[in-house]
Write an enzyme that holds these catalytic residues in place. Structure first.
Site, PDB file in Angstrom:
ATOM      1  N   HIS A 130      -3.074   7.172   3.888  1.00  0.00           N
ATOM      2  CA  HIS A 130      -3.560   5.897   3.364  1.00  0.00           C
ATOM      3  C   HIS A 130      -4.893   5.600   4.041  1.00  0.00           C
ATOM      4  O   HIS A 130      -5.087   5.921   5.209  1.00  0.00           O
ATOM      5  CB  HIS A 130      -2.543   4.790   3.652  1.00  0.00           C
ATOM      6  CG  HIS A 130      -3.002   3.463   3.151  1.00  0.00           C
ATOM      7  ND1 HIS A 130      -3.392   3.272   1.845  1.00  0.00           N
ATOM      8  CD2 HIS A 130      -3.173   2.264   3.766  1.00  0.00           C
ATOM      9  CE1 HIS A 130      -3.765   2.016   1.683  1.00  0.00           C
ATOM     10  NE2 HIS A 130      -3.649   1.388   2.832  1.00  0.00           N
ATOM     11  N   CYS A 161       0.807  -1.230   0.000  1.00  0.00           N
ATOM     12  CA  CYS A 161       0.000   0.000   0.000  1.00  0.00           C
ATOM     13  C   CYS A 161       0.834   1.271   0.000  1.00  0.00           C
ATOM     14  O   CYS A 161       0.309   2.343  -0.305  1.00  0.00           O
ATOM     15  CB  CYS A 161      -0.937   0.012   1.198  1.00  0.00           C
ATOM     16  SG  CYS A 161      -2.082  -1.345   1.191  1.00  0.00           S
ATOM     17  N   ASN A 214     -10.246   0.742   0.482  1.00  0.00           N
ATOM     18  CA  ASN A 214      -8.781   0.730   0.472  1.00  0.00           C
ATOM     19  C   ASN A 214      -8.312   0.293  -0.916  1.00  0.00           C
ATOM     20  O   ASN A 214      -8.515  -0.860  -1.301  1.00  0.00           O
ATOM     21  CB  ASN A 214      -8.285  -0.246   1.555  1.00  0.00           C
ATOM     22  CG  ASN A 214      -6.779  -0.376   1.583  1.00  0.00           C
ATOM     23  OD1 ASN A 214      -6.061   0.211   0.774  1.00  0.00           O
ATOM     24  ND2 ASN A 214      -6.286  -1.179   2.515  1.00  0.00           N
TER      25      ASN A 214
HETATM   26  N1  ACO Z   1     -19.229  -8.380   8.358  1.00  0.00           N
HETATM   27  C1  ACO Z   1     -19.724  -8.805   9.535  1.00  0.00           C
HETATM   28  N2  ACO Z   1     -18.950  -9.321  10.525  1.00  0.00           N
HETATM   29  C2  ACO Z   1     -17.640  -9.397  10.278  1.00  0.00           C
HETATM   30  C3  ACO Z   1     -17.067  -8.993   9.062  1.00  0.00           C
HETATM   31  C4  ACO Z   1     -17.915  -8.467   8.086  1.00  0.00           C
HETATM   32  N3  ACO Z   1     -17.471  -8.043   6.886  1.00  0.00           N
HETATM   33  N4  ACO Z   1     -15.724  -9.192   9.127  1.00  0.00           N
HETATM   34  C5  ACO Z   1     -15.475  -9.732  10.336  1.00  0.00           C
HETATM   35  N5  ACO Z   1     -16.631  -9.848  11.035  1.00  0.00           N
HETATM   36  C6  ACO Z   1     -16.815 -10.358  12.368  1.00  0.00           C
HETATM   37  C7  ACO Z   1     -15.644 -11.167  12.854  1.00  0.00           C
HETATM   38  O1  ACO Z   1     -15.738 -12.494  12.381  1.00  0.00           O
HETATM   39  C8  ACO Z   1     -15.802 -11.069  14.366  1.00  0.00           C
HETATM   40  O2  ACO Z   1     -16.760 -12.006  14.756  1.00  0.00           O
HETATM   41  P1  ACO Z   1     -16.548 -12.896  16.093  1.00  0.00           P
HETATM   42  O3  ACO Z   1     -16.444 -11.879  17.190  1.00  0.00           O
HETATM   43  O4  ACO Z   1     -17.762 -13.733  16.146  1.00  0.00           O
HETATM   44  O5  ACO Z   1     -15.282 -13.642  15.865  1.00  0.00           O
HETATM   45  C9  ACO Z   1     -16.411  -9.689  14.564  1.00  0.00           C
HETATM   46  O6  ACO Z   1     -16.914  -9.289  13.305  1.00  0.00           O
HETATM   47  C10 ACO Z   1     -15.458  -8.646  15.089  1.00  0.00           C
HETATM   48  O7  ACO Z   1     -14.262  -8.706  14.362  1.00  0.00           O
HETATM   49  P2  ACO Z   1     -13.042  -7.811  14.793  1.00  0.00           P
HETATM   50  O8  ACO Z   1     -11.832  -8.348  14.121  1.00  0.00           O
HETATM   51  O9  ACO Z   1     -13.031  -7.617  16.266  1.00  0.00           O
HETATM   52  O10 ACO Z   1     -13.429  -6.410  14.157  1.00  0.00           O
HETATM   53  P3  ACO Z   1     -12.585  -5.119  14.171  1.00  0.00           P
HETATM   54  O11 ACO Z   1     -13.316  -4.073  14.883  1.00  0.00           O
HETATM   55  O12 ACO Z   1     -11.150  -5.353  14.544  1.00  0.00           O
HETATM   56  O13 ACO Z   1     -12.581  -4.708  12.642  1.00  0.00           O
HETATM   57  C11 ACO Z   1     -11.180  -4.779  10.701  1.00  0.00           C
HETATM   58  C12 ACO Z   1     -12.001  -5.601  11.678  1.00  0.00           C
HETATM   59  C13 ACO Z   1     -12.119  -3.825   9.988  1.00  0.00           C
HETATM   60  C14 ACO Z   1     -10.535  -5.723   9.705  1.00  0.00           C
HETATM   61  C15 ACO Z   1     -10.125  -3.991  11.477  1.00  0.00           C
HETATM   62  O14 ACO Z   1      -9.402  -4.827  12.342  1.00  0.00           O
HETATM   63  C16 ACO Z   1      -9.154  -3.322  10.545  1.00  0.00           C
HETATM   64  O15 ACO Z   1      -9.494  -2.393   9.866  1.00  0.00           O
HETATM   65  N6  ACO Z   1      -7.910  -3.790  10.536  1.00  0.00           N
HETATM   66  C17 ACO Z   1      -6.876  -3.254   9.690  1.00  0.00           C
HETATM   67  C18 ACO Z   1      -7.354  -3.083   8.299  1.00  0.00           C
HETATM   68  C19 ACO Z   1      -6.674  -3.966   7.364  1.00  0.00           C
HETATM   69  O16 ACO Z   1      -6.185  -5.021   7.684  1.00  0.00           O
HETATM   70  N7  ACO Z   1      -6.660  -3.466   6.169  1.00  0.00           N
HETATM   71  C20 ACO Z   1      -5.959  -4.066   5.139  1.00  0.00           C
HETATM   72  C21 ACO Z   1      -4.612  -3.528   5.205  1.00  0.00           C
HETATM   73  S1  ACO Z   1      -3.872  -3.804   3.713  1.00  0.00           S
HETATM   74  C22 ACO Z   1      -3.113  -2.400   3.520  1.00  0.00           C
HETATM   75  O17 ACO Z   1      -3.700  -1.366   3.558  1.00  0.00           O
HETATM   76  C23 ACO Z   1      -1.696  -2.528   3.343  1.00  0.00           C
END
Ligand code: ACO
Length: 369
Positions: free
Chosen positions: A249, A111, A279
């Site tokens: 970003h 990214c 993203n």
């Molecule tokens: N819809 C509904 N529920 C979902 C979804 C979805 N799309 N995705 C995950 N869930 C569920 C999970 O399974 C979890 O369920 P569980 O509690 O029963 O296990 C629950 O929602 C909560 O998940 P969390 O991981 O606690 O959610 P969080 O608030 O951390 O948000 C997210 C997840 C959005 C991925 C966040 O952690 C994030 O933004 N992380 C970084 C972003 C990222 O990785 N971006 C890509 C980077 S690549 C780049 O830019 C280089």
């Protein structure tokens, strides 16, 4: 001292839009979850190859700078979703533009690829290697997405933008940057099977595995981007209140809020596109920067801070002083053809293709890639 001024800018966004409601037709998710956790509402799905997006964006940026493709000395192609490794993608853009004098190089830091490319081009201009460069940030993620994985499928979109850099004696362009890599977190963000590297090996093309530890990425992204922002401000002797605009970003609205909060800058100084585009990896920052200029949010002489992170986990923050011109010298007529299909139709095609290659793979057959 010679600087590298940003003299041209242009985006190329695919016209087909995939909404949160579209995602909910095949994933166990909904608009409320996606919006509250990420800030995203829509993202684009491209009906054309990445090289076409890159060529249109580059043509627009070159025209904006009042130049012709033959004036360009260097093309940098920042991306991690290249369709091929050999030959590189930058050479494909060179051929499509007819920029026959230009050197052509791909840069992949995920990214952060556009911003690392901005550093590379600026350094080459400052040292006199080249005088005019096109720097592209482009990503075509939709064909490689695992659309059955709701943890990642809701987060990404396709897109592209490019800028032109020119040697200038005025005090503008990249004032300073902090580049780094938090490689301890490397395993928290992996995509196996993207591009051709793994085709015909352990993962067939189109059958990608997205290994993401979202919360770990979140923590490390906030830390890396905040520390890099503080470092570049200190290095350049600039205080947070002197920053006119932040173009970060955009992996998640909550990450952006945390980074600018720690840096001591208010959210009303942040250019946001995450709601409309999700993203777009390497394309995110240049698309947001170009839209900021085009909507009047970048004033002549503005100080622009651009923090980012990506797989690796690479991170960086760049401080740019904009020049005196915020309007294009000319406008290119380059454009994409209309998309013959909706974004949801294209995604459903990818899902069907993937189901078919997975079935063949499971049957021990060689995929015909
Ligand atoms: N819809 C509904 N529920 C979902 C979804 C979805 N799309 N995705 C995950 N869930 C569920 C999970 O399974 C979890 O369920 P569980 O509690 O029963 O296990 C629950 O929602 C909560 O998940 P969390 O991981 O606690 O959610 P969080 O608030 O951390 O948000 C997210 C997840 C959005 C991925 C966040 O952690 C994030 O933004 N992380 C970084 C972003 C990222 O990785 N971006 C890509 C980077 S690549 C780049 O830019 C280089």
């Amino acid at each position: 001292m010679t600087n590298a001024a940003i003299t041209g800018w242009g985006t190329c966004m695919p016209p087909a839009v995939l909404t949160n409601a579209d995602l909910a037709t095949f994933l166990d998710t909904d608009d409320a979850w996606i919006t509250s956790r990420t800030g995203m509402k829509e993202r684009c799905v491209s009906h054309v190859p990445a090289l076409e997006l890159a060529t249109v964006a580059a043509r627009r940026a070159i025209a904006c700078a009042g130049l012709e493709p033959g004036d360009i000395d260097l093309i940098l192609y920042g991306s991690c979703s290249n369709g091929e490794q050999v030959p590189n993608s930058a050479s494909g853009v060179q051929a499509a533009l007819g920029a026959t004098r230009a050197a052509a190089m791909d840069i992949n830091t995920a990214c952060t690829s556009f911003l690392y490319s901005l550093s590379t081009a600026s350094a080459m201009i400052r040292t006199g290697v080249v005088r005019r460069a096109v720097v592209i940030g482009v990503e075509l993620i939709s064909p490689y997405m695992d659309w059955s994985n709701r943890n990642v499928a809701v987060l990404f979109g396709d897109g592209c933008a490019a800028v032109v850099l020119e040697a200038a004696e005025s005090d503008e362009g990249l004032l300073g940057e902090r580049l780094g890599c938090d490689a301890e977190g490397r395993a928290s963000l992996r995509v196996r099977g993207i591009g051709c590297v793994y085709a015909n090996r352990d993962v067939v093309l189109g059958d990608t595995l997205w290994d993401f530890d979202g919360q770990e990425i979140f923590r490390r992204a906030v830390r890396g981007m905040s520390q890099a922002s503080a470092a570049v401000l200190e290095q350049c002797g600039v205080t947070p209140d002197q920053i006119d605009l932040v173009v970060p970003h955009q992996a998640n609205l909550r990450i952006i809020e945390a980074v600018v909060g720690r840096t001591g800058i208010s959210m009303d100084k942040v250019m946001l596109t995450v709601q409309r585009y999700g993203n777009m990896s390497a394309a995110t920052v240049p698309v947001a920067l170009t839209e900021a200029v085009e909507t009047g949010r970048v004033r002549p002489g503005a100080l622009v801070l651009m923090p980012a992170f990506g797989a690796g986990l690479t991170f960086c923050a760049h401080l740019v002083r904009w020049g005196s011109r915020v309007t294009p010298l000319a406008v290119s007529e380059a454009a994409l053809s209309p998309s013959p299909r909706t974004a949801l139709e294209m995604v459903n095609d990818i899902r069907a293709r993937r189901a078919s290659t997975s079935a063949r793979s499971a049957a021990g057959l060689q995929a015909d890639v």
